[in-house]
Design an enzyme around this catalytic site. Sequence first.
Site, PDB file in Angstrom:
ATOM      1  N   SER A 104      36.467 -44.910  70.580  1.00 39.76           N
ATOM      2  CA  SER A 104      36.659 -46.011  71.536  1.00 39.76           C
ATOM      3  C   SER A 104      38.027 -46.118  72.192  1.00 39.76           C
ATOM      4  CB  SER A 104      36.325 -47.338  70.878  1.00 39.76           C
ATOM      5  OG  SER A 104      34.931 -47.502  70.886  1.00 39.76           O
ATOM      6  N   SER A 116      34.498 -48.306  73.472  1.00 37.94           N
ATOM      7  CA  SER A 116      34.447 -49.733  73.696  1.00 37.94           C
ATOM      8  C   SER A 116      35.731 -50.330  74.269  1.00 37.94           C
ATOM      9  CB  SER A 116      34.117 -50.449  72.385  1.00 37.94           C
ATOM     10  OG  SER A 116      35.103 -50.206  71.414  1.00 37.94           O
ATOM     11  N   LYS A 159      43.179 -55.370  73.385  1.00 35.62           N
ATOM     12  CA  LYS A 159      41.720 -55.422  73.241  1.00 35.62           C
ATOM     13  C   LYS A 159      41.328 -56.705  72.507  1.00 35.62           C
ATOM     14  CE  LYS A 159      37.958 -52.389  71.566  1.00 35.62           C
ATOM     15  NZ  LYS A 159      37.678 -51.084  70.931  1.00 35.62           N
TER      16      LYS A 159
HETATM   17  N1  GLN Z   1      30.708 -45.350  70.928  1.00 43.18           N
HETATM   18  C1  GLN Z   1      30.898 -45.487  69.518  1.00 43.18           C
HETATM   19  C2  GLN Z   1      30.007 -46.593  68.993  1.00 43.18           C
HETATM   20  O1  GLN Z   1      29.351 -47.192  69.768  1.00 43.18           O
HETATM   21  C3  GLN Z   1      32.331 -45.726  69.197  1.00 43.18           C
HETATM   22  C4  GLN Z   1      32.728 -47.133  69.125  1.00 43.18           C
HETATM   23  C5  GLN Z   1      34.144 -47.333  68.674  1.00 43.18           C
HETATM   24  O2  GLN Z   1      34.906 -46.384  68.479  1.00 43.18           O
HETATM   25  N2  GLN Z   1      34.484 -48.588  68.454  1.00 43.18           N
HETATM   26  O3  GLN Z   1      29.982 -46.871  67.837  1.00 43.18           O
END
Ligand code: GLN
Length: 446
Positions: A151, A127, A52
């Site tokens: 994410s 994400s 990532k």
């Molecule tokens: N969807 C969540 C957010 O937007 C989780 C994001 C994440 O785990 N990086 O914060």
Amino acid sequence: ITDTFDRIESTEKEIDAFLTLNKENALKKAEEIDEKGITSEKLLAGIPISVKDNIVTKDMRTTAGSKMLENFVSVYDAAVIEKMSEAGLINVGKVNLDEFAMGGTTENSYFKPTKNAWDQTKVPGGSSGGSAASVASGQVPASIGSDTGGSIRQPAAFNGIVGMKPTYGRVSRYGLIAFASSLDQIGPLTRTVKDNALILNAISGHDPKDSTSAKLAVPDFTANLTGDIKGMKIAVPEEYLKDGVAPDVCQAVQEAIKTFESLGAIVEQVSLPHTKYGVAAYYIISSAEASSNLQRFDGIRYGYRSPEAKSLEDVYVMSRSEGFGPEVKRRIMLGTFSLSEGSYDAHFKKASQARTLIRQDFDHVFSEYDLIIGPTTPTVAYGFGEIVDDPVAMYMADVLTVPSNFAGLPGMSVPCGFSEGLPIGLQLLGKHFDEDTMYRAAYAFE
Ligand code: GLN
């Protein structure tokens, strides 16, 4: 490795998972490994993996999915990159994400949206959408993602693969671009449970450079993959199968419960009564931490600087205005507001209290059970544009994943069925530093 790049080339048009390829270095590494030969301690030598793009690498740019870091090259490798390399894993490139890991569709990336591996009209989740799509489309067998509120698990669920967010402290976050430091954790996405355990073996362990990293021995996570889970005590929170969770998703989870029972596990219903405060508290706490962590992107120390800036004030304001996308700005504003005098007590403090209640819910259940199971997400993958413009709807969809980040607990998603051709994820939550039991259960279920 040559085959991997051929495969990436032939599928990338449909998937759009990669932001930067590491072809030259990867081929060089592969040649070195070929020369040395693979020894039994280096079981993973030569295996391709994607990373990532919020994990820093000194050989390649690290963008965090943001214009702010479009051309940023770190001077050091993240701790996980070093661990991967020690294990002989070959980093083939950096994959797409929502800007600074804020989002659940990968549509918040400054560069491009990545596509779901099963249906290119659907989002891959986020994400870590690039990570999940690169694995599910067969480009690579494994990827490294990060999980602040779901994410790793949510994109794993949306792409029908295995995703593990380990216990907070299990994997060093040195070199992970911080989003919300009290929640962020790095973990693997793979096609099978065993592959996942192997990668977690390679990247876990204490790191003096991350003060939150735990001084605990790392067990061999593959040691108990026997298929035997007789007598395991599994809890199903009633709040995780409530309205708002799609009927097909509920049904797939009910089927999974039956499978666990037939394997000899004892499955009982429990309550995590404070689940309903999770999303609100998460968006206050994570945005507050983000507003602080993202102060370093000031047009001076890192990345983008507005070419139009004429004064110091301009450098700050214009670089940040032009360098950050709308979702990042929304969170910085929300976070700064909730930490400001006058709203701290009503918002940040309240959210912190809710966090404590959520942790206590888990302590209570884990005093009697080995594992919690439920859905990873309320629905399967959305279409592009379907949810991204409605931030509140988007945030609500994280209801099942954020609570475990609050408690620092390990959480995992494994595939458990389909709804109209799109994968459904089963979520497993374990006790602190008990990923072993989760892998054991997931392996028996798989
Ligand atoms: N969807 C969540 C957010 O937007 C989780 C994001 C994440 O785990 N990086 O914060």
